[in-house]
Design a protein around this motif. Structure first.
Motif, PDB file in Angstrom:
ATOM      1  N   ASP A 164       0.882  -1.168   0.000  1.00 10.72           N
ATOM      2  CA  ASP A 164       0.000   0.000   0.000  1.00 10.72           C
ATOM      3  C   ASP A 164       0.922   1.220   0.000  1.00 10.72           C
ATOM      4  N   LEU A 165       1.040   1.872  -1.128  1.00 12.15           N
ATOM      5  CA  LEU A 165       2.028   2.941  -1.265  1.00 12.15           C
ATOM      6  C   LEU A 165       1.651   4.187  -0.481  1.00 12.15           C
ATOM      7  N   GLU A 166       0.372   4.408  -0.281  1.00 12.70           N
ATOM      8  CA  GLU A 166      -0.056   5.520   0.571  1.00 12.70           C
ATOM      9  C   GLU A 166       0.391   5.269   2.004  1.00 12.70           C
ATOM     10  N   ALA A 208      13.891   6.470  14.778  1.00 10.75           N
ATOM     11  CA  ALA A 208      13.372   7.234  13.641  1.00 10.75           C
ATOM     12  C   ALA A 208      13.799   6.624  12.311  1.00 10.75           C
ATOM     13  N   CYS A 209      12.935   6.744  11.313  1.00 10.50           N
ATOM     14  CA  CYS A 209      13.271   6.292   9.962  1.00 10.50           C
ATOM     15  C   CYS A 209      14.185   7.332   9.320  1.00 10.50           C
ATOM     16  N   SER A 210      15.453   6.983   9.159  1.00 10.74           N
ATOM     17  CA  SER A 210      16.373   7.905   8.498  1.00 10.74           C
ATOM     18  C   SER A 210      16.817   7.377   7.142  1.00 10.74           C
ATOM     19  N   ARG A 211      16.289   6.210   6.766  1.00 12.19           N
ATOM     20  CA  ARG A 211      16.586   5.652   5.440  1.00 12.19           C
ATOM     21  C   ARG A 211      15.399   4.799   4.992  1.00 12.19           C
ATOM     22  N   ALA A 212      15.084   4.898   3.726  1.00 15.17           N
ATOM     23  CA  ALA A 212      14.045   4.058   3.133  1.00 15.17           C
ATOM     24  C   ALA A 212      14.637   3.367   1.917  1.00 15.17           C
ATOM     25  N   ILE A 213      14.346   2.089   1.788  1.00 19.24           N
ATOM     26  CA  ILE A 213      14.767   1.305   0.635  1.00 19.24           C
ATOM     27  C   ILE A 213      13.490   0.894  -0.103  1.00 19.24           C
ATOM     28  N   VAL A 214      13.343   1.351  -1.337  1.00 18.25           N
ATOM     29  CA  VAL A 214      12.105   1.162  -2.093  1.00 18.25           C
ATOM     30  C   VAL A 214      12.410   0.384  -3.362  1.00 18.25           C
ATOM     31  N   LEU A 215      11.596  -0.633  -3.645  1.00 14.49           N
ATOM     32  CA  LEU A 215      11.805  -1.381  -4.879  1.00 14.49           C
ATOM     33  C   LEU A 215      11.626  -0.470  -6.086  1.00 14.49           C
ATOM     34  N   GLU A 216      12.490  -0.662  -7.083  1.00 14.92           N
ATOM     35  CA  GLU A 216      12.585   0.289  -8.186  1.00 14.92           C
ATOM     36  C   GLU A 216      11.287   0.454  -8.970  1.00 14.92           C
ATOM     37  N   GLU A 217      10.458  -0.590  -9.038  1.00 16.06           N
ATOM     38  CA  GLU A 217       9.239  -0.477  -9.831  1.00 16.06           C
ATOM     39  C   GLU A 217       8.187   0.437  -9.209  1.00 16.06           C
ATOM     40  N   VAL A 248       6.382   6.272  -4.821  1.00 18.23           N
ATOM     41  CA  VAL A 248       6.594   6.471  -3.381  1.00 18.23           C
ATOM     42  C   VAL A 248       7.270   7.815  -3.130  1.00 18.23           C
ATOM     43  N   VAL A 249       8.279   8.140  -3.931  1.00 15.94           N
ATOM     44  CA  VAL A 249       8.977   9.417  -3.778  1.00 15.94           C
ATOM     45  C   VAL A 249       8.014  10.584  -3.945  1.00 15.94           C
ATOM     46  N   ALA A 250       7.144  10.508  -4.933  1.00 15.88           N
ATOM     47  CA  ALA A 250       6.174  11.580  -5.157  1.00 15.88           C
ATOM     48  C   ALA A 250       5.235  11.741  -3.973  1.00 15.88           C
ATOM     49  N   LYS A 251       4.798  10.636  -3.395  1.00  8.31           N
ATOM     50  CA  LYS A 251       3.888  10.690  -2.237  1.00  8.31           C
ATOM     51  C   LYS A 251       4.606  11.227  -0.997  1.00  8.31           C
ATOM     52  N   VAL A 252       5.864  10.821  -0.799  1.00  9.45           N
ATOM     53  CA  VAL A 252       6.641  11.336   0.333  1.00  9.45           C
ATOM     54  C   VAL A 252       6.831  12.847   0.191  1.00  9.45           C
ATOM     55  N   LYS A 253       7.151  13.293  -1.001  1.00  9.38           N
ATOM     56  CA  LYS A 253       7.340  14.724  -1.247  1.00  9.38           C
ATOM     57  C   LYS A 253       6.075  15.501  -0.907  1.00  9.38           C
ATOM     58  N   GLU A 254       4.954  15.014  -1.380  1.00 10.90           N
ATOM     59  CA  GLU A 254       3.676  15.692  -1.137  1.00 10.90           C
ATOM     60  C   GLU A 254       3.381  15.794   0.354  1.00 10.90           C
ATOM     61  N   LYS A 255       3.593  14.717   1.091  1.00 13.49           N
ATOM     62  CA  LYS A 255       3.278  14.708   2.519  1.00 13.49           C
ATOM     63  C   LYS A 255       4.278  15.531   3.326  1.00 13.49           C
ATOM     64  N   ALA A 256       5.566  15.440   2.976  1.00 15.80           N
ATOM     65  CA  ALA A 256       6.582  16.166   3.728  1.00 15.80           C
ATOM     66  C   ALA A 256       6.432  17.673   3.566  1.00 15.80           C
ATOM     67  N   GLU A 257       6.058  18.099   2.369  1.00 15.17           N
ATOM     68  CA  GLU A 257       5.910  19.532   2.116  1.00 15.17           C
ATOM     69  C   GLU A 257       4.733  20.147   2.875  1.00 15.17           C
ATOM     70  N   LYS A 258       3.816  19.328   3.335  1.00 14.59           N
ATOM     71  CA  LYS A 258       2.661  19.834   4.085  1.00 14.59           C
ATOM     72  C   LYS A 258       2.965  20.023   5.575  1.00 14.59           C
ATOM     73  N   LEU A 259       4.089  19.461   6.037  1.00 14.80           N
ATOM     74  CA  LEU A 259       4.416  19.545   7.461  1.00 14.80           C
ATOM     75  C   LEU A 259       4.838  20.962   7.831  1.00 14.80           C
ATOM     76  N   THR A 260       4.413  21.412   8.984  1.00 18.22           N
ATOM     77  CA  THR A 260       4.807  22.735   9.468  1.00 18.22           C
ATOM     78  C   THR A 260       5.754  22.596  10.644  1.00 18.22           C
ATOM     79  N   VAL A 261       6.610  23.607  10.806  1.00 17.97           N
ATOM     80  CA  VAL A 261       7.651  23.600  11.832  1.00 17.97           C
ATOM     81  C   VAL A 261       7.553  24.891  12.632  1.00 17.97           C
ATOM     82  N   GLY A 262       7.618  24.794  13.962  1.00 15.31           N
ATOM     83  CA  GLY A 262       7.579  25.991  14.792  1.00 15.31           C
ATOM     84  C   GLY A 262       7.471  25.650  16.262  1.00 15.31           C
ATOM     85  N   ASN A 263       7.282  26.666  17.076  1.00 19.26           N
ATOM     86  CA  ASN A 263       7.162  26.484  18.524  1.00 19.26           C
ATOM     87  C   ASN A 263       5.975  25.566  18.827  1.00 19.26           C
TER      88      ASN A 263
END
Length: 514
Positions: free
Chosen positions: A299-301, A321-330, A335-350
């Motif tokens: 389940d790639l999501e 913590a997950c500091s490395r991911a190994i993803v099958l090439e196919e 997966v990279v596109a989904k990670v990018k989308e989710k990571a960019e939505k995260l906010t950082v602050g106090n």
């Protein structure tokens, strides 16, 4: 006895819970900036040399000024602990367990206050602070129950005319060196395990979070812990670290922290000093370089969600913590596109207002180390997300993702302890497990797949202490997922598990002819 059940997490979408936390933060704000003493044999010892503990989200905000122990203070604490051990070791184990049960009840009543202090001193978001406090309660209750299970020893066989017993007895004086990333849960767990098994303790908490440890000492005292059982001696590792590890009366060292320091302690503990009567025991948890493997039949999501939450929860400042991911090439690109989308939505602050997923990293040293690895990552792969910091007020690092790296690149091999994750390809599942194992560490890992044969292959071949299927690689629960790792992740001392208390005791066989 009621079956063990872990402390539930707080739902802060409930308005009542939200208001309770805001009130707790207000309460903690009311005692910021105080001076804190050492506690040796129950006596408060205020020293001239104090370390300022500060809020990593707002560096100018002082949490407290904490007295720093010298070698003379440590020697005094050792003498007190050694003397106290002679009576404490003979106390009823059920009484010792009762102290833990009461301490758990006290913290449960003050749960939001402790979480608020974690938000302030450790920079934890609300949910992470709440989980830390809940885990502290879990350790107290679980180890109390474990002591009741072990207090009469273990059955061994007897022959006609003979009666044999196998009992556990405490070791002696232990040194507990606790970390800043779980400054309540791990500090408490590593302190009360030796306490409930009949040992006495010198507690040296992390300099970053010594106020949390002091407040926990107050709870133990309120719960009925006798003077001298736990002696609170915050101080720099340079001044007292080697001294208490080397001491002839130190029977064991319980350490949680970096690999370098853990190996240093292990080496020093192996040396037998003049007058030393016992070989020292070391219980060490030394970090990780943890991998999530994503299979083609996954389940790639779920995979992307698991990577992002495991990598960036508490700003990546977890040994699990997950500091490395190994993803099958196919499925790599998806997966990279989904990670990018989710990571960019995260906010950082106090984290104080509960508006951000991520808070700060703990201090300038961590901040600078993470920045160095970001530069290394730029040389080794492609920067997909983040790579920036905000240092004007606090120590903030934005979630950072590198792709197209090799599994043996530096950012895929060396522990960064920050919000940085690298993603590499594998041609098939067997290669993915091979790459996952190809680090010096072996703490946690996860596999996302719907292929049962691959799950069983990972169960057999993925060499980590805590392996999770179809979920993230963080979030072990006391009593449910005993926690500790292989290789350079430590001594596989499974905190929150059935073997943990035994590490603080020694077996004694008695045989009586009838």
């Amino acid at each position: 006895m009621i079956p063990y059940k872990h402390e539930p997490f707080t739902d802060f979408t409930v308005e009542e819970n939200k208001q309770a936390m805001l009130e707790a933060i207000h309460k903690v704000n009311g005692y910021l900036g105080q001076d804190y003493p050492l506690i040796i044999g129950g006596e408060r010892v205020m020293t001239e040399n104090k370390l300022r503990s500060f809020n990593p989200s707002k560096r100018e905000e002082t949490i407290g000024h904490v007295s720093q122990a010298t070698q003379e203070h440590a020697e005094r604490a050792m003498a007190v602990a050694k003397e106290t051990f002679e009576t404490w070791r003979s106390t009823n184990p059920a009484m010792r367990a009762d102290i833990l049960f009461r301490a758990a009840a006290i913290i449960r009543r003050r749960k939001h206050e402790f979480s608020a202090l974690l938000i302030k001193e450790a920079g934890k978001p609300w949910n992470e602070a709440d989980a830390d406090t809940a885990e502290c309660i879990d350790f107290l209750e679980f180890y109390a129950r474990e002591m009741l299970r072990l207090k009469d020893g273990v059955k061994v066989e007897s022959r006609p005319g003979e009666y044999n017993r196998y009992d556990y007895i405490p070791l002696g004086v232990g040194v507990v060196i606790s970390p800043w990333n779980f400054p309540l849960a791990i500090m408490a767990g590593t302190t009360v395990a030796p306490l409930v098994t009949g040992n006495t303790v010198l507690l040296k908490p992390s300099s970053n979070t010594s106020v949390v440890a002091y407040k926990f000492m107050e709870v133990l005292e309120e719960a009925g812990m006798p003077k001298g059982v736990v002696n609170y001696i915050p101080g720099s590792s340079r001044d007292i670290g080697d001294f208490i590890v080397d001491h002839v009366d130190t029977r064991f060292i319980s350490f949680t922290g970096s690999r370098d320091v853990g190996v240093h302690i292990y080496e020093r503990a192996a040396k037998v000093h003049e007058g030393q009567l016992n070989l020292k025991r070391v219980i060490a948890e030394m970090g990780g370089k943890d991998t999530i493997v994503v299979d083609a039949e996954a389940d790639l999501e779920l995979a992307a969600e698991s990577i992002v939450k495991s990598a960036f929860g508490f700003s990546g400042q977890k040994c699990s913590a997950c500091s490395r991911a190994i993803v099958l090439e196919e499925v790599y690109d998806e997966v990279v596109a989904k990670v990018k989308e989710k990571a960019e939505k995260l906010t950082v602050g106090n984290p104080e207002t509960n508006e951000h997923f991520m808070g700060p990293v703990i201090d300038d040293k961590s901040l600078n180390k993470i920045k160095e690895y970001i530069e290394i990552g730029k040389q080794e792969g492609k920067l997909l997300v983040g790579g920036t910091t905000d240092e004007a007020v606090g120590n903030f690092v934005h979630p950072t993702v590198f792709v197209d790296v090799k599994h043996d690149d530096r950012i895929m091999q060396e522990e960064i302890f920050g919000p940085v994750v690298g993603i590499a390809k594998a041609k098939d599942f067997t290669e993915a497990i091979k790459f996952a194992n190809d680090t010096d560490y072996g703490l946690t890992g996860a596999v996302i797949t719907n292929n049962r044969e691959h799950l069983e292959q990972a169960r057999r071949d993925f060499h980590v202490g805590n392996l999770y299927f179809n979920r993230g690689c963080t979030g072990a629960i006391v009593g449910y997922q005993p926690f500790g790792g292989f290789k350079m992740s430590g001594t596989d001392s499974k905190a929150g598990g059935p073997d943990y208390l035994v590490l603080h005791m020694q077996g004694k066989t008695t045989s009586e002819m009838l």
